[in-house]
Design a protein around this motif. Structure first.
Motif, PDB file in Angstrom:
ATOM      1  N   GLU A 150       8.443  -5.027   7.335  1.00  0.00           N
ATOM      2  CA  GLU A 150       8.606  -6.217   8.171  1.00  0.00           C
ATOM      3  C   GLU A 150       7.559  -6.244   9.287  1.00  0.00           C
ATOM      4  O   GLU A 150       7.074  -7.311   9.671  1.00  0.00           O
ATOM      5  N   GLU A 151       7.208  -5.071   9.806  1.00  0.00           N
ATOM      6  CA  GLU A 151       6.239  -4.996  10.895  1.00  0.00           C
ATOM      7  C   GLU A 151       4.807  -5.139  10.415  1.00  0.00           C
ATOM      8  O   GLU A 151       3.878  -5.229  11.227  1.00  0.00           O
ATOM      9  N   ARG A 152       4.613  -5.188   9.083  1.00  0.00           N
ATOM     10  CA  ARG A 152       3.256  -5.226   8.520  1.00  0.00           C
ATOM     11  C   ARG A 152       3.089  -6.368   7.515  1.00  0.00           C
ATOM     12  O   ARG A 152       2.321  -6.263   6.562  1.00  0.00           O
ATOM     13  N   LEU A 153       3.815  -7.447   7.727  1.00  0.00           N
ATOM     14  CA  LEU A 153       3.730  -8.567   6.796  1.00  0.00           C
ATOM     15  C   LEU A 153       2.352  -9.213   6.789  1.00  0.00           C
ATOM     16  O   LEU A 153       1.987  -9.906   5.831  1.00  0.00           O
ATOM     17  N   ASP A 154       1.582  -8.999   7.838  1.00  0.00           N
ATOM     18  CA  ASP A 154       0.235  -9.579   7.883  1.00  0.00           C
ATOM     19  C   ASP A 154      -0.761  -8.781   7.057  1.00  0.00           C
ATOM     20  O   ASP A 154      -1.907  -9.195   6.881  1.00  0.00           O
ATOM     21  N   GLN A 155      -0.326  -7.647   6.519  1.00  0.00           N
ATOM     22  CA  GLN A 155      -1.219  -6.785   5.752  1.00  0.00           C
ATOM     23  C   GLN A 155      -0.991  -6.958   4.250  1.00  0.00           C
ATOM     24  O   GLN A 155       0.118  -7.297   3.820  1.00  0.00           O
ATOM     25  N   PRO A 156      -2.020  -6.733   3.435  1.00  0.00           N
ATOM     26  CA  PRO A 156      -1.893  -6.908   1.971  1.00  0.00           C
ATOM     27  C   PRO A 156      -1.168  -5.738   1.314  1.00  0.00           C
ATOM     28  O   PRO A 156      -1.772  -4.893   0.642  1.00  0.00           O
ATOM     29  N   LEU A 157       0.133  -5.655   1.522  1.00  0.00           N
ATOM     30  CA  LEU A 157       0.913  -4.542   1.005  1.00  0.00           C
ATOM     31  C   LEU A 157       1.083  -4.643  -0.508  1.00  0.00           C
ATOM     32  O   LEU A 157       1.246  -5.729  -1.059  1.00  0.00           O
ATOM     33  N   THR A 158       1.075  -3.505  -1.167  1.00  0.00           N
ATOM     34  CA  THR A 158       1.320  -3.421  -2.604  1.00  0.00           C
ATOM     35  C   THR A 158       2.534  -2.539  -2.861  1.00  0.00           C
ATOM     36  O   THR A 158       3.038  -1.867  -1.955  1.00  0.00           O
ATOM     37  N   VAL A 159       3.014  -2.545  -4.095  1.00  0.00           N
ATOM     38  CA  VAL A 159       4.131  -1.673  -4.458  1.00  0.00           C
ATOM     39  C   VAL A 159       3.736  -0.215  -4.253  1.00  0.00           C
ATOM     40  O   VAL A 159       4.546   0.612  -3.813  1.00  0.00           O
ATOM     41  N   ASP A 179       1.693   0.912  -1.974  1.00  0.00           N
ATOM     42  CA  ASP A 179       1.785   1.179  -0.535  1.00  0.00           C
ATOM     43  C   ASP A 179       3.233   1.445  -0.123  1.00  0.00           C
ATOM     44  O   ASP A 179       3.511   2.377   0.642  1.00  0.00           O
ATOM     45  N   LEU A 180       4.141   0.628  -0.615  1.00  0.00           N
ATOM     46  CA  LEU A 180       5.552   0.793  -0.272  1.00  0.00           C
ATOM     47  C   LEU A 180       6.089   2.112  -0.806  1.00  0.00           C
ATOM     48  O   LEU A 180       6.828   2.831  -0.115  1.00  0.00           O
ATOM     49  N   ALA A 181       5.742   2.439  -2.047  1.00  0.00           N
ATOM     50  CA  ALA A 181       6.227   3.686  -2.649  1.00  0.00           C
ATOM     51  C   ALA A 181       5.688   4.899  -1.899  1.00  0.00           C
ATOM     52  O   ALA A 181       6.400   5.889  -1.686  1.00  0.00           O
ATOM     53  N   ARG A 182       4.435   4.825  -1.493  1.00  0.00           N
ATOM     54  CA  ARG A 182       3.837   5.936  -0.748  1.00  0.00           C
ATOM     55  C   ARG A 182       4.557   6.125   0.587  1.00  0.00           C
ATOM     56  O   ARG A 182       4.864   7.250   0.985  1.00  0.00           O
ATOM     57  N   GLU A 183       4.862   5.018   1.269  1.00  0.00           N
ATOM     58  CA  GLU A 183       5.557   5.111   2.552  1.00  0.00           C
ATOM     59  C   GLU A 183       6.966   5.672   2.379  1.00  0.00           C
ATOM     60  O   GLU A 183       7.464   6.411   3.232  1.00  0.00           O
ATOM     61  N   ALA A 184       7.619   5.314   1.258  1.00  0.00           N
ATOM     62  CA  ALA A 184       8.980   5.791   0.992  1.00  0.00           C
ATOM     63  C   ALA A 184       8.996   7.158   0.328  1.00  0.00           C
ATOM     64  O   ALA A 184      10.075   7.712   0.074  1.00  0.00           O
ATOM     65  N   ASN A 185       7.799   7.691   0.041  1.00  0.00           N
ATOM     66  CA  ASN A 185       7.686   9.004  -0.600  1.00  0.00           C
ATOM     67  C   ASN A 185       8.436   9.049  -1.927  1.00  0.00           C
ATOM     68  O   ASN A 185       9.211   9.971  -2.198  1.00  0.00           O
ATOM     69  N   THR A 186       8.191   8.022  -2.747  1.00  0.00           N
ATOM     70  CA  THR A 186       8.828   7.969  -4.052  1.00  0.00           C
ATOM     71  C   THR A 186       7.863   7.320  -5.038  1.00  0.00           C
ATOM     72  O   THR A 186       6.752   6.900  -4.666  1.00  0.00           O
ATOM     73  N   SER A 187       8.261   7.209  -6.277  1.00  0.00           N
ATOM     74  CA  SER A 187       7.395   6.592  -7.282  1.00  0.00           C
ATOM     75  C   SER A 187       7.590   5.078  -7.289  1.00  0.00           C
ATOM     76  O   SER A 187       8.674   4.586  -6.937  1.00  0.00           O
ATOM     77  N   GLY A 241      18.515  -7.066  -4.696  1.00  0.00           N
ATOM     78  CA  GLY A 241      18.582  -8.034  -5.780  1.00  0.00           C
ATOM     79  C   GLY A 241      17.217  -8.584  -6.166  1.00  0.00           C
ATOM     80  O   GLY A 241      17.118  -9.465  -7.018  1.00  0.00           O
ATOM     81  N   GLU A 242      16.155  -8.077  -5.549  1.00  0.00           N
ATOM     82  CA  GLU A 242      14.804  -8.570  -5.806  1.00  0.00           C
ATOM     83  C   GLU A 242      13.863  -7.404  -6.075  1.00  0.00           C
ATOM     84  O   GLU A 242      14.087  -6.281  -5.620  1.00  0.00           O
ATOM     85  N   ALA A 243      12.783  -7.684  -6.815  1.00  0.00           N
ATOM     86  CA  ALA A 243      11.714  -6.712  -6.981  1.00  0.00           C
ATOM     87  C   ALA A 243      10.956  -6.597  -5.654  1.00  0.00           C
ATOM     88  O   ALA A 243      10.999  -7.509  -4.815  1.00  0.00           O
ATOM     89  N   PRO A 244      10.250  -5.490  -5.415  1.00  0.00           N
ATOM     90  CA  PRO A 244       9.581  -5.290  -4.123  1.00  0.00           C
ATOM     91  C   PRO A 244       8.648  -6.431  -3.723  1.00  0.00           C
ATOM     92  O   PRO A 244       8.692  -6.897  -2.579  1.00  0.00           O
ATOM     93  N   LEU A 245       7.806  -6.897  -4.636  1.00  0.00           N
ATOM     94  CA  LEU A 245       6.864  -7.956  -4.280  1.00  0.00           C
ATOM     95  C   LEU A 245       7.569  -9.283  -4.031  1.00  0.00           C
ATOM     96  O   LEU A 245       7.130 -10.080  -3.176  1.00  0.00           O
ATOM     97  N   GLN A 246       8.659  -9.538  -4.754  1.00  0.00           N
ATOM     98  CA  GLN A 246       9.415 -10.762  -4.496  1.00  0.00           C
ATOM     99  C   GLN A 246      10.075 -10.690  -3.128  1.00  0.00           C
ATOM    100  O   GLN A 246      10.115 -11.682  -2.392  1.00  0.00           O
ATOM    101  N   MET A 265      -0.351 -14.173   3.723  1.00  0.00           N
ATOM    102  CA  MET A 265      -0.557 -15.068   2.590  1.00  0.00           C
ATOM    103  C   MET A 265      -2.038 -15.192   2.218  1.00  0.00           C
ATOM    104  O   MET A 265      -2.365 -15.627   1.116  1.00  0.00           O
ATOM    105  N   GLY A 266      -2.906 -14.878   3.175  1.00  0.00           N
ATOM    106  CA  GLY A 266      -4.332 -14.892   2.881  1.00  0.00           C
ATOM    107  C   GLY A 266      -5.001 -16.211   3.164  1.00  0.00           C
ATOM    108  O   GLY A 266      -5.867 -16.304   4.028  1.00  0.00           O
TER     109      GLY A 266
END
Length: 318
Positions: A216-225, A227-235, A248-253, A283-284
């Protein structure tokens, strides 16, 4: 002032009745012209351990802008005919009608679910479908919105639908203010699942909670799955399963939904240009923002801003 009539007739469950009255009857701080809430029924009724005394008759439903039909105790018992007739009369008069949980059976009896997507608590969805075969019953979603006919699933989904209505009427900022007061998530899309079959372990839930705040604090950045997995220390694969089970949603959704919600808040509360908002929400480009915003919200960013823009405060001299 927008009038909300809460139907208090028949055998009701107190939670959904209380949710409707709390959300529409208790404005956020410093919010003028909130809702005019009317509790409508034929007379005093017992709701669980409480005695509820309506302040208007059922005929007042027809004069309301929005009618809320709380949950029924027993779906095997036909709803009172006078309630069904009053709900139908309200709809015919132009009201928006929303049911909470098993209140959908009242809407069905009034003929409002014919040809409409509808839901109710998953335990009663099959019975709703049998009782009203002309309805398209979806047992998996939190709520449905057909414009003037809305239905919610059980308990917590009643909160979601009521917040959704506030969001439609007053915009994201005020809906979020109500949610913060209730200490609930500011928005859950109606298409999310009602429940998950496998409980999430507390450690995973806590890890995802931290991750959602981080994202939420980095919505202005081009986050990928990744990136999220690395931050959560998981696959990425495990993260996808965890996201779907929790949100109820996929990470990118989920990211796209949050970007659109942030754009709504900026459109309401700032004079930022579309270009600036596209950058601030990750959004770019303005083109991408307009496309995704209209797909999610149903209108263009400019139309949304014109509708929900909070007017500047008036400063009196002296």
């Amino acid at each position: 002032m927008h009038t909300v009539a809460v139907a208090a007739a028949g055998q009701l469950l107190h939670f959904e009745l209380g949710v409707a009255y709390e959300i529409f009857g208790n404005p956020p701080v410093d919010t003028p012209d909130w809702y005019d809430v009317r509790l409508c029924g034929p007379g005093p009724i017992r709701v669980g351990p409480f005695l509820v005394e309506p302040d208007h008759g059922l005929d007042a439903l027809a004069a309301a802008d929005t009618v809320i039909v709380p949950a029924c105790v027993d779906v095997d018992v036909p709803p009172p005919g006078e309630l069904v007739e009053a709900v139908r009369a309200a709809y015919d008069a132009g009201a928006r009608v929303a049911s909470l949980c098993t209140g959908a059976f009242v809407l069905g009896a009034a003929g409002l679910l014919d040809g409409q997507r509808a839901t109710t608590h998953w335990a009663h969805a099959e019975q709703l479908s049998r009782a009203f075969p002309a309805a398209e019953v979806d047992p998996d979603v939190l709520y449905t919105d057909n414009g003037r006919v809305l239905t919610a699933a059980g308990k917590a989904a009643a909160v979601d639908l009521c917040l959704h209505l506030v969001h439609l009427d007053r915009g994201a900022a005020l809906a979020n203010a109500v949610a913060r007061r209730l200490v609930v998530p500011p928005h859950r899309a109606g298409g999310q699942a009602q429940f998950v079959s496998k409980p999430i372990q507390p450690a995973d839930e806590h890890a995802l909670s931290r991750l959602l705040n981080w994202a939420e604090e980095r919505l202005d950045q081009p986050l990928t799955v990744t990136d999220l997995a690395r931050e959560a220390n998981t696959s990425p694969r495990h993260l996808g399963r965890l996201f779907r089970a929790t949100t109820g949603e996929a990470p990118l959704q989920w990211l796209l939904t949050r970007r659109v919600r942030r754009a709504q808040e900026l459109l309401e509360a700032t004079n930022d240009t579309i270009d600036a908002i596209a950058t601030a929400t990750g959004m770019g480009t303005p083109t991408t923002l307009r496309r995704q915003f209209k797909r999610t919200v149903g209108v263009s960013p400019q139309t949304y801003r014109q509708t929900f823009r909070t007017p500047p405060p008036t400063h009196l001299p002296g």
